[in-house]
Design a protein around this motif. Structure first.
Motif, mmCIF file in Angstrom:
data_model
loop_
_atom_site.group_PDB
_atom_site.id
_atom_site.type_symbol
_atom_site.label_atom_id
_atom_site.label_comp_id
_atom_site.label_asym_id
_atom_site.label_seq_id
_atom_site.Cartn_x
_atom_site.Cartn_y
_atom_site.Cartn_z
ATOM 1 N N ILE A 1 7.055 -1.248 -10.974
ATOM 2 C CA ILE A 1 7.205 0.132 -11.469
ATOM 3 C C ILE A 1 6.492 1.121 -10.545
ATOM 4 N N GLY A 2 5.383 0.705 -9.963
ATOM 5 C CA GLY A 2 4.636 1.580 -9.058
ATOM 6 C C GLY A 2 3.526 2.348 -9.743
ATOM 7 N N GLU A 3 3.436 2.235 -11.065
ATOM 8 C CA GLU A 3 2.359 2.910 -11.779
ATOM 9 C C GLU A 3 1.894 2.041 -12.933
ATOM 10 N N ILE A 4 0.699 2.350 -13.385
ATOM 11 C CA ILE A 4 0.147 1.637 -14.529
ATOM 12 C C ILE A 4 -0.244 2.655 -15.588
ATOM 13 N N GLN A 5 -0.277 2.227 -16.828
ATOM 14 C CA GLN A 5 -0.632 3.116 -17.919
ATOM 15 C C GLN A 5 -2.032 2.783 -18.392
ATOM 16 N N GLU A 6 -2.866 3.829 -18.515
ATOM 17 C CA GLU A 6 -4.214 3.645 -19.027
ATOM 18 C C GLU A 6 -4.182 3.688 -20.546
ATOM 19 N N LEU A 7 -5.321 3.421 -21.161
ATOM 20 C CA LEU A 7 -5.418 3.374 -22.616
ATOM 21 C C LEU A 7 -5.018 4.682 -23.281
ATOM 22 N N ARG A 8 -5.316 5.807 -22.670
ATOM 23 C CA ARG A 8 -5.019 7.119 -23.261
ATOM 24 C C ARG A 8 -3.589 7.583 -22.982
ATOM 25 N N ARG B 1 -2.710 -1.485 -6.465
ATOM 26 C CA ARG B 1 -2.397 -2.577 -5.544
ATOM 27 C C ARG B 1 -1.305 -2.177 -4.549
ATOM 28 N N CYS B 2 -0.205 -1.606 -5.041
ATOM 29 C CA CYS B 2 0.914 -1.247 -4.148
ATOM 30 C C CYS B 2 0.925 0.240 -3.807
ATOM 31 N N LEU B 3 -0.031 0.989 -4.344
ATOM 32 C CA LEU B 3 -0.180 2.429 -4.099
ATOM 33 C C LEU B 3 1.050 3.225 -4.514
ATOM 34 N N GLY B 4 1.676 2.793 -5.615
ATOM 35 C CA GLY B 4 2.792 3.541 -6.181
ATOM 36 C C GLY B 4 4.158 3.183 -5.632
ATOM 37 N N LYS B 5 4.233 2.243 -4.693
ATOM 38 C CA LYS B 5 5.518 1.882 -4.087
ATOM 39 C C LYS B 5 6.322 0.916 -4.953
ATOM 40 N N GLY B 6 5.645 0.057 -5.712
ATOM 41 C CA GLY B 6 6.334 -0.937 -6.525
ATOM 42 C C GLY B 6 6.569 -2.252 -5.800
ATOM 43 N N TYR B 7 6.216 -2.290 -4.544
ATOM 44 C CA TYR B 7 6.391 -3.527 -3.765
ATOM 45 C C TYR B 7 5.226 -3.695 -2.800
ATOM 46 N N LEU B 8 5.060 -4.911 -2.327
ATOM 47 C CA LEU B 8 4.057 -5.236 -1.317
ATOM 48 C C LEU B 8 4.786 -5.718 -0.067
ATOM 49 N N ILE B 9 4.140 -5.609 1.061
ATOM 50 C CA ILE B 9 4.731 -5.995 2.345
ATOM 51 C C ILE B 9 3.971 -7.199 2.876
ATOM 52 N N ASP B 10 4.726 -8.278 3.210
ATOM 53 C CA ASP B 10 4.045 -9.476 3.702
ATOM 54 C C ASP B 10 3.589 -9.347 5.155
ATOM 55 N N ILE B 11 4.386 -8.679 5.991
ATOM 56 C CA ILE B 11 3.998 -8.442 7.392
ATOM 57 C C ILE B 11 4.099 -6.933 7.643
ATOM 58 N N PRO B 12 2.963 -6.235 7.628
ATOM 59 C CA PRO B 12 3.018 -4.780 7.815
ATOM 60 C C PRO B 12 3.272 -4.385 9.274
ATOM 61 N N CYS B 13 3.813 -3.217 9.441
ATOM 62 C CA CYS B 13 4.056 -2.634 10.771
ATOM 63 C C CYS B 13 2.725 -2.525 11.522
ATOM 64 N N ALA B 14 2.730 -2.908 12.784
ATOM 65 C CA ALA B 14 1.509 -2.876 13.599
ATOM 66 C C ALA B 14 1.077 -1.446 13.928
ATOM 67 N N ILE B 15 1.987 -0.492 13.895
ATOM 68 C CA ILE B 15 1.662 0.894 14.254
ATOM 69 C C ILE B 15 1.064 1.650 13.066
ATOM 70 N N CYS B 16 1.712 1.562 11.894
ATOM 71 C CA CYS B 16 1.277 2.348 10.740
ATOM 72 C C CYS B 16 0.517 1.536 9.697
ATOM 73 N N GLY B 17 0.389 0.226 9.901
ATOM 74 C CA GLY B 17 -0.338 -0.620 8.966
ATOM 75 C C GLY B 17 0.367 -0.813 7.633
ATOM 76 N N GLY B 18 1.667 -0.564 7.597
ATOM 77 C CA GLY B 18 2.434 -0.749 6.373
ATOM 78 C C GLY B 18 2.590 0.508 5.538
ATOM 79 N N PHE B 19 2.006 1.615 5.969
ATOM 80 C CA PHE B 19 2.092 2.860 5.198
ATOM 81 C C PHE B 19 3.377 3.632 5.459
ATOM 82 N N GLY B 20 4.020 3.398 6.587
ATOM 83 C CA GLY B 20 5.275 4.087 6.913
ATOM 84 C C GLY B 20 5.104 5.462 7.512
#
Length: 171
Positions: free
Chosen positions: A34-41, A49-68
């Motif tokens: 989903i890319g987000e989590i719900q708090e108690l309130r 963990r995924c910083l809102g993307k909803g997915y993780l990258i197994d081998i990140p780009c060497a230039i941007c470190g996976g941030f795009g």
């Protein structure tokens, strides 16, 4: 006028995907993609963990470190219209930060700050500078040096000039 600033741009190596060579995206198990989590309130926050993307990258780009995105020095030629006032804003559509998750870039907004100089006053599209003459100069006429934004100019004052008279100096 020219403007240079460092800003985020889409990574040219991975074209914003964040994937390195042979890399793949996998569903984030912490937020179930989903890319987000719900708090108690009931408040929603980006997944830590995924910083809102909803997915993780197994081998990140060497230039941007996976941030795009990467930082790049960008330059623009900007036309600042005559008569612009202090605090006014100019908008450059699509020249702002890249959108999240592949979205379009935002706008770059430039706020104008006009340098204040004690020898000039802005009145609409005009810049006004005052010059004081003694009575003899006003009656007989003279040549005075007037400061302008482009440098000093010799201005001829005709004989019989009255107090408060304005002269226009051509651009």
């Amino acid at each position: 006028s020219n403007l240079s600033l460092e800003k985020e741009v889409i990574c040219p190596e991975c074209e914003g995907s964040g994937l390195g060579s042979g890399g793949k995206k996998k569903l984030c198990s912490f937020c179930d993609g989903i890319g987000e989590i719900q708090e108690l309130r009931g408040k929603h926050n980006d997944c830590p963990r995924c910083l809102g993307k909803g997915y993780l990258i197994d081998i990140p780009c060497a230039i941007c470190g996976g941030f795009g995105i990467v930082q790049k020095l960008c330059k623009w030629g900007i036309h600042i219209p005559a008569g612009i006032e202090d605090g006014q804003k100019l908008r450059l559509a699509g020249d702002g930060q890249p959108g999240r998750n592949g979205g379009p870039a935002g706008d770059l907004v430039i706020q104008i700050t006009i340098d204040k100089r004690p020898d000039f006053v802005q009145e609409g599209n005009n810049i006004v500078s005052e010059c004081c003459l003694n009575i003899a100069e006003a009656i007989l006429g003279t040549t005075v040096t007037v400061s302008t934004v482009k440098g000093d100019v010799a201005l001829e004052i005709p004989p019989g000039t009255q107090p408060g008279t304005s002269f226009k100096i051509p651009e």
